[in-house]
Design a protein around this motif. Structure first.
Motif, PDB file in Angstrom:
ATOM      1  N   ALA A  48     -15.933   9.436   4.862  1.00 16.92           N
ATOM      2  CA  ALA A  48     -15.678  10.294   4.500  1.00 16.92           C
ATOM      3  C   ALA A  48     -15.309   9.833   2.127  1.00 16.92           C
ATOM      4  CB  ALA A  48     -13.841  10.408   4.463  1.00 16.92           C
ATOM      5  N   TYR A  49     -15.792   8.387   2.303  1.00 13.95           N
ATOM      6  CA  TYR A  49     -15.899   8.437   0.869  1.00 13.95           C
ATOM      7  C   TYR A  49     -17.863   8.418   0.498  1.00 13.95           C
ATOM      8  CZ  TYR A  49     -16.526   4.762  -3.747  1.00 13.95           C
ATOM      9  OH  TYR A  49     -17.394   4.446  -4.582  1.00 13.95           O
ATOM     10  N   ALA A  50     -18.269   7.798   1.440  1.00  8.21           N
ATOM     11  CA  ALA A  50     -19.968   8.808   0.400  1.00  8.21           C
ATOM     12  C   ALA A  50     -19.813  10.312   1.130  1.00  8.21           C
ATOM     13  CB  ALA A  50     -20.165   8.563   2.543  1.00  8.21           C
ATOM     14  N   SER A  51     -19.093  10.919   1.859  1.00  6.48           N
ATOM     15  CA  SER A  51     -18.789  12.560   1.926  1.00  6.48           C
ATOM     16  C   SER A  51     -18.287  13.138   0.079  1.00  6.48           C
ATOM     17  CB  SER A  51     -17.979  12.996   2.278  1.00  6.48           C
ATOM     18  OG  SER A  51     -17.929  14.317   2.597  1.00  6.48           O
ATOM     19  N   LEU A  52     -17.438  12.261  -0.498  1.00  6.15           N
ATOM     20  CA  LEU A  52     -17.141  12.551  -1.075  1.00  6.15           C
ATOM     21  C   LEU A  52     -18.069  11.900  -2.414  1.00  6.15           C
ATOM     22  CD1 LEU A  52     -14.742  12.833  -3.437  1.00  6.15           C
ATOM     23  CD2 LEU A  52     -14.305  10.266  -3.069  1.00  6.15           C
ATOM     24  N   LEU A  53     -18.865  10.935  -2.747  1.00  6.42           N
ATOM     25  CA  LEU A  53     -20.236  10.855  -3.827  1.00  6.42           C
ATOM     26  C   LEU A  53     -20.532  11.778  -3.137  1.00  6.42           C
ATOM     27  CD1 LEU A  53     -19.802   6.983  -2.861  1.00  6.42           C
ATOM     28  CD2 LEU A  53     -19.088   8.818  -5.192  1.00  6.42           C
ATOM     29  N   MET A  97      -7.306   8.865   3.983  1.00  5.81           N
ATOM     30  CA  MET A  97      -8.653   8.233   4.324  1.00  5.81           C
ATOM     31  C   MET A  97      -8.260   7.433   3.420  1.00  5.81           C
ATOM     32  SD  MET A  97      -9.502   7.326   7.694  1.00  5.81           S
ATOM     33  CE  MET A  97      -9.674   8.244   9.247  1.00  5.81           C
ATOM     34  N   LEU A  98      -9.418   8.075   2.561  1.00  5.30           N
ATOM     35  CA  LEU A  98      -8.893   7.016   1.160  1.00  5.30           C
ATOM     36  C   LEU A  98      -8.824   5.677   0.605  1.00  5.30           C
ATOM     37  CD1 LEU A  98     -11.218   9.936  -1.122  1.00  5.30           C
ATOM     38  CD2 LEU A  98     -12.348   8.020   0.855  1.00  5.30           C
ATOM     39  N   GLU A  99      -7.637   6.450   0.950  1.00  2.00           N
ATOM     40  CA  GLU A  99      -7.120   4.824   0.152  1.00  2.00           C
ATOM     41  C   GLU A  99      -6.588   3.781   1.523  1.00  2.00           C
ATOM     42  OE1 GLU A  99      -4.628   6.719   3.808  1.00  2.00           O
ATOM     43  OE2 GLU A  99      -4.835   7.570   2.305  1.00  2.00           O
TER      44      GLU A  99
END
Length: 75
Positions: A58-63, A1-3
């Protein structure tokens, strides 16, 4: 997803965006937080996909998993 996420200092002042667009991740997250549905977002930005929206989440979750340490201030 992050790509699906890109960070380019020449686009949107270096804020994380959906790759190939100028739609910042924070805008998608703000829309979701305001109660907009995936369908609402896709209506506003028809060139996005559901996977783009999921990538923003997903990006927000990673942060959010980053450990934040406070630095004591000198009095």
């Amino acid at each position: 997803m992050l790509e699906r996420i890109s960070i380019d200092p020449e686009i949107c002042h270096g804020k994380a965006c959906i790759k190939g667009t100028r739609v910042p991740v924070h805008l998608i997250l703000e829309m979701l937080a305001a109660g907009d549905s995936f369908a609402d977002i896709l209506e506003s930005y028809p060139f996005l996909t559901e996977d783009d929206i999921r990538a923003a989440i997903a990006y927000a979750s990673l942060l959010a998993t980053e450990e934040i340490r406070t630095i004591p201030t000198v009095a």
